[in-house]
Structure formats: structure tokens, C-alpha cells
Design a protein around this motif. Structure first.
Motif, PDB file in Angstrom:
ATOM      1  N   ALA A 102     -23.873  42.175 -10.351  1.00 27.17           N
ATOM      2  CA  ALA A 102     -23.843  41.577  -8.839  1.00 27.17           C
ATOM      3  C   ALA A 102     -22.471  40.925  -8.551  1.00 27.17           C
ATOM      4  O   ALA A 102     -21.712  41.006  -7.687  1.00 27.17           O
ATOM      5  N   VAL A 103     -22.106  39.970  -9.708  1.00 28.22           N
ATOM      6  CA  VAL A 103     -20.857  39.396  -9.799  1.00 28.22           C
ATOM      7  C   VAL A 103     -19.649  40.505  -9.555  1.00 28.22           C
ATOM      8  O   VAL A 103     -18.664  40.458  -8.732  1.00 28.22           O
ATOM      9  N   ALA A 104     -19.774  41.605 -10.306  1.00 28.74           N
ATOM     10  CA  ALA A 104     -18.856  42.479 -10.256  1.00 28.74           C
ATOM     11  C   ALA A 104     -18.650  43.301  -8.823  1.00 28.74           C
ATOM     12  O   ALA A 104     -17.671  43.520  -8.276  1.00 28.74           O
ATOM     13  N   ALA A 141     -29.979  38.171   4.394  1.00 28.34           N
ATOM     14  CA  ALA A 141     -30.489  39.242   3.302  1.00 28.34           C
ATOM     15  C   ALA A 141     -29.682  39.307   2.118  1.00 28.34           C
ATOM     16  O   ALA A 141     -30.378  39.476   0.902  1.00 28.34           O
ATOM     17  N   TYR A 142     -28.586  39.100   2.160  1.00 25.14           N
ATOM     18  CA  TYR A 142     -27.659  39.340   1.064  1.00 25.14           C
ATOM     19  C   TYR A 142     -27.842  38.072   0.177  1.00 25.14           C
ATOM     20  O   TYR A 142     -28.197  38.465  -1.125  1.00 25.14           O
ATOM     21  N   TYR A 143     -28.088  36.878   0.623  1.00 27.52           N
ATOM     22  CA  TYR A 143     -28.032  35.700  -0.115  1.00 27.52           C
ATOM     23  C   TYR A 143     -29.612  35.790  -0.861  1.00 27.52           C
ATOM     24  O   TYR A 143     -29.766  35.350  -2.008  1.00 27.52           O
ATOM     25  N   GLU A 144     -30.691  36.479  -0.118  1.00 31.12           N
ATOM     26  CA  GLU A 144     -31.933  36.675  -0.671  1.00 31.12           C
ATOM     27  C   GLU A 144     -31.946  37.480  -1.908  1.00 31.12           C
ATOM     28  O   GLU A 144     -32.775  37.433  -2.800  1.00 31.12           O
ATOM     29  N   ILE A 145     -31.047  38.520  -2.116  1.00 28.57           N
ATOM     30  CA  ILE A 145     -30.925  39.535  -3.241  1.00 28.57           C
ATOM     31  C   ILE A 145     -30.320  38.453  -4.275  1.00 28.57           C
ATOM     32  O   ILE A 145     -30.939  38.506  -5.479  1.00 28.57           O
ATOM     33  N   TRP A 146     -29.308  37.602  -4.000  1.00 27.24           N
ATOM     34  CA  TRP A 146     -28.960  36.656  -5.040  1.00 27.24           C
ATOM     35  C   TRP A 146     -29.834  35.676  -5.477  1.00 27.24           C
ATOM     36  O   TRP A 146     -30.086  35.224  -6.505  1.00 27.24           O
ATOM     37  N   ARG A 147     -31.045  35.277  -4.258  1.00 28.03           N
ATOM     38  CA  ARG A 147     -31.862  34.381  -4.643  1.00 28.03           C
ATOM     39  C   ARG A 147     -32.721  34.881  -5.813  1.00 28.03           C
ATOM     40  O   ARG A 147     -33.161  34.073  -6.746  1.00 28.03           O
ATOM     41  N   GLY A 148     -33.195  36.192  -5.459  1.00 27.19           N
ATOM     42  CA  GLY A 148     -33.993  37.000  -6.431  1.00 27.19           C
ATOM     43  C   GLY A 148     -33.414  37.060  -7.953  1.00 27.19           C
ATOM     44  O   GLY A 148     -34.272  37.060  -8.775  1.00 27.19           O
ATOM     45  N   LEU A 149     -32.034  37.097  -7.860  1.00 28.74           N
ATOM     46  CA  LEU A 149     -31.278  37.620  -9.292  1.00 28.74           C
ATOM     47  C   LEU A 149     -31.524  36.199 -10.093  1.00 28.74           C
ATOM     48  O   LEU A 149     -31.863  36.087 -11.136  1.00 28.74           O
ATOM     49  N   VAL A 150     -31.197  34.958  -9.261  1.00 29.03           N
ATOM     50  CA  VAL A 150     -31.317  33.712 -10.061  1.00 29.03           C
ATOM     51  C   VAL A 150     -32.617  33.308 -10.513  1.00 29.03           C
ATOM     52  O   VAL A 150     -33.091  32.835 -11.516  1.00 29.03           O
ATOM     53  N   GLU A 151     -33.842  33.971  -9.621  1.00 27.56           N
ATOM     54  CA  GLU A 151     -35.152  33.477  -9.860  1.00 27.56           C
ATOM     55  C   GLU A 151     -35.642  34.216 -11.099  1.00 27.56           C
ATOM     56  O   GLU A 151     -36.567  33.813 -12.063  1.00 27.56           O
ATOM     57  N   GLU A 152     -35.174  35.453 -10.933  1.00 31.63           N
ATOM     58  CA  GLU A 152     -35.423  36.435 -12.200  1.00 31.63           C
ATOM     59  C   GLU A 152     -35.007  35.823 -13.560  1.00 31.63           C
ATOM     60  O   GLU A 152     -35.554  35.785 -14.495  1.00 31.63           O
ATOM     61  N   LEU A 153     -33.708  35.000 -13.606  1.00 31.01           N
ATOM     62  CA  LEU A 153     -33.112  34.578 -14.553  1.00 31.01           C
ATOM     63  C   LEU A 153     -34.128  33.357 -14.862  1.00 31.01           C
ATOM     64  O   LEU A 153     -34.381  33.055 -15.898  1.00 31.01           O
ATOM     65  N   ILE A 167     -29.288  25.473  -5.552  1.00 28.03           N
ATOM     66  CA  ILE A 167     -27.615  24.972  -5.894  1.00 28.03           C
ATOM     67  C   ILE A 167     -26.900  25.708  -6.649  1.00 28.03           C
ATOM     68  O   ILE A 167     -25.794  26.177  -6.314  1.00 28.03           O
ATOM     69  N   GLY A 168     -27.423  26.321  -7.920  1.00 24.18           N
ATOM     70  CA  GLY A 168     -26.524  26.958  -8.525  1.00 24.18           C
ATOM     71  C   GLY A 168     -26.201  28.503  -8.110  1.00 24.18           C
ATOM     72  O   GLY A 168     -24.987  28.916  -7.907  1.00 24.18           O
ATOM     73  N   ARG A 169     -26.975  28.973  -7.095  1.00 24.84           N
ATOM     74  CA  ARG A 169     -26.769  30.100  -6.475  1.00 24.84           C
ATOM     75  C   ARG A 169     -25.623  29.891  -5.302  1.00 24.84           C
ATOM     76  O   ARG A 169     -24.589  30.873  -5.514  1.00 24.84           O
ATOM     77  N   HIS A 170     -25.830  28.714  -4.574  1.00 27.35           N
ATOM     78  CA  HIS A 170     -24.788  28.506  -3.717  1.00 27.35           C
ATOM     79  C   HIS A 170     -23.419  28.097  -4.350  1.00 27.35           C
ATOM     80  O   HIS A 170     -22.249  28.665  -3.745  1.00 27.35           O
ATOM     81  N   VAL A 171     -23.375  27.545  -5.330  1.00 24.41           N
ATOM     82  CA  VAL A 171     -22.072  27.257  -6.039  1.00 24.41           C
ATOM     83  C   VAL A 171     -21.468  28.527  -6.655  1.00 24.41           C
ATOM     84  O   VAL A 171     -20.317  28.892  -6.547  1.00 24.41           O
ATOM     85  N   VAL A 172     -22.211  29.658  -7.152  1.00 23.58           N
ATOM     86  CA  VAL A 172     -21.816  30.826  -7.650  1.00 23.58           C
ATOM     87  C   VAL A 172     -21.307  31.609  -6.551  1.00 23.58           C
ATOM     88  O   VAL A 172     -19.924  32.147  -6.635  1.00 23.58           O
ATOM     89  N   LEU A 173     -21.758  31.746  -5.326  1.00 25.59           N
ATOM     90  CA  LEU A 173     -21.327  32.516  -4.274  1.00 25.59           C
ATOM     91  C   LEU A 173     -20.306  31.833  -3.396  1.00 25.59           C
ATOM     92  O   LEU A 173     -19.146  32.522  -3.102  1.00 25.59           O
ATOM     93  N   HIS A 203     -22.233  31.837 -18.430  1.00 25.64           N
ATOM     94  CA  HIS A 203     -22.089  30.258 -19.189  1.00 25.64           C
ATOM     95  C   HIS A 203     -22.595  29.241 -18.461  1.00 25.64           C
ATOM     96  O   HIS A 203     -23.130  28.336 -18.963  1.00 25.64           O
ATOM     97  N   ALA A 204     -22.297  29.121 -17.301  1.00 34.04           N
ATOM     98  CA  ALA A 204     -22.706  28.094 -16.399  1.00 34.04           C
ATOM     99  C   ALA A 204     -24.418  28.075 -16.062  1.00 34.04           C
ATOM    100  O   ALA A 204     -24.874  26.873 -16.064  1.00 34.04           O
ATOM    101  N   LEU A 205     -24.867  29.164 -15.943  1.00 35.97           N
ATOM    102  CA  LEU A 205     -26.227  29.381 -15.540  1.00 35.97           C
ATOM    103  C   LEU A 205     -27.354  29.323 -16.757  1.00 35.97           C
ATOM    104  O   LEU A 205     -28.429  28.659 -16.645  1.00 35.97           O
ATOM    105  N   ARG A 206     -26.999  29.474 -17.811  1.00 38.57           N
ATOM    106  CA  ARG A 206     -27.819  29.820 -19.066  1.00 38.57           C
ATOM    107  C   ARG A 206     -27.745  28.453 -19.877  1.00 38.57           C
ATOM    108  O   ARG A 206     -26.687  27.990 -19.992  1.00 38.57           O
ATOM    109  N   PRO A 207     -28.747  28.223 -20.387  1.00 40.61           N
ATOM    110  CA  PRO A 207     -28.569  27.250 -21.714  1.00 40.61           C
ATOM    111  C   PRO A 207     -27.390  27.480 -22.546  1.00 40.61           C
ATOM    112  O   PRO A 207     -27.103  28.558 -23.102  1.00 40.61           O
TER     113      PRO A 207
END
Length: 207
Positions: A102-104, A141-153, A167-173, A203-207
Motif C-alpha cells: 500500500a505504501v508503494a 473510502a480510501y482511508y477505510e482501506i488503510w484502516r482495514g490494513l492497520v486493523e489487520e496488523l 493515530i498511527g494510520r493518520h500519521v502514516v498517511l 518499523h514505526a508500527l510494529r513492535p
């Protein structure tokens, strides 16, 4: 051979009109992405599209109508591009790899592939509400896709416990969107930017 349902002259005129309208949209996206809403003038769009400025009013009632059409088209294209990129992954792709993809997709689309995406990223928050209304539906709708990606993580135990998913999703975007303000090809290849962004996001999102 199938019969034509319109006269050749009418068909030709319709085709030429559609091409001109598309050229105006492309030109407006190009100018908006570089000058922003406040700095975009019809004369700049006309020059980019290689038409006379008054001709724009044949296709769009005002500058605002043209801008609204561009931003809506760009927001819809961003959503579709991300959906296609994720759909192309194998079904068992890990959550972290889906975020990397998604980042790419986000960076390549806004920085390399689409003036429309750049126009959305740079202008969506600057537009009067009536101009942004349709685009905001697609952006949500675009942000909802990202919400789902972070929720899956988070669901798979790969999100840091001290990170709020929202907050993590908004900072990334926000970081990804800001790249339109500083990146240009002279700063290095886009693939390098993507690789650095993927590494930093994960690295920012994961432990």
C-alpha cells in the motif's frame, strides 16, 4: 459489420468534444498539482491544454466546476489504484507485506503515475466544502482501506501496543502525502524513496 448508430459527422464531433474535455481535465490536474487551488488560473489550464481560455466555459461553467471534476476523478482513481494493488497480492499475503504494498502504491501513484492523485493530495484540504464533497466520499473510502490494513496488523498481533490504530494510520498517511511537497526525480530514484518509506512505516508500527 455492425451499423453505426450516429452519423459520421456527429460521431466525430462527439469524439473531438470528449477528447478536448479530457485534455482540459488532464491540464487542470497538472496545474492544480503544482500550483494549488489558490494559484490555479484558467489561463494556465488553457495554456497547458493548448486551447483558448474562453473555450473552457463550453465544457465547464466555471473554474470551480473544473476543479471539482478533477479532484473527484483523482480521489476515485486513488482508491481504485490501491484496491487493484492489494487485489494483485496472493490471498495469504501477511499484513505487514500488504501495508508495504500500500505504501508503494500510494507513493508511486501520487509521485509518478498521476497528476490527478497529486492534485487531490495537495488540494483536498484547501477546497471549499461544496467543491470537495464528492471527492471526500472517495477519500473516506480510501482511508477505510488503510484502516482495514492497520486493523489487520493489530488483529494478527503485529501492531505495537502503544500505538493507537487511528493515530498511527493518520500519521502514516500524512507522511506519505507530504512527499509531494519535497520529492522530485533529482533527489534520487523513486524506488529508493519507496523502500525507505516502507522500512520506516513498518518499523514505526510494529513492535
Amino acid at each position: 459489420m455492425p451499423r453505426k448508430t450516429t452519423a459520421p459527422d456527429a460521431e466525430s464531433a462527439d469524439s473531438k468534444s470528449a477528447r478536448t474535455r479530457a485534455r482540459l481535465l488532464d491540464a487542470a490536474a497538472h496545474v492544480l498539482g503544482r500550483k494549488g487551488f489558490a494559484g490555479t488560473r484558467l489561463v494556465d489550464i488553457a495554456e497547458q491544454a493548448q486551447v483558448q481560455a474562453p473555450a473552457i466555459y463550453y465544457y465547464f461553467p466555471s473554474r470551480e466546476d473544473l476543479v471539482e471534476a478533477v479532484v473527484f476523478a483523482g480521489a476515485a482513481a486513488m482508491r481504485a489504484h490501491l484496491e487493484d494493488a492489494l487485489a494483485a497480492l496472493p490471498p495469504d499475503t501477511p499484513a505487514a507485506d500488504r501495508i508495504a504494498a500500500a505504501v508503494a502504491a500510494h507513493l508511486r501513484h501520487e509521485l509518478e503515475l498521476s497528476d490527478y492523485a497529486r492534485a487531490v493530495v495537495r488540494n483536498a484540504n484547501q477546497l471549499p466544502e461544496p467543491l470537495a464533497r464528492r471527492a471526500l466520499v472517495e477519500i473516506t473510502a480510501y482511508y477505510e482501506i488503510w484502516r482495514g490494513l492497520v486493523e489487520e496488523l493489530r488483529r494478527t498481533g503485529q501492531l505495537r501496543p502503544d500505538i493507537s490504530p487511528s493515530i498511527g494510520r493518520h500519521v502514516v498517511l500524512g507522511a506519505l502525502n507530504w512527499s509531494v511537497e519535497w520529492w522530485n526525480p533529482d533527489r534520487g530514484p523513486l524506488d529508493e524513496v519507496i523502500a525507505v518509506a516502507q522500512s520506516m512505516v513498518l518499523h514505526a508500527l510494529r513492535p
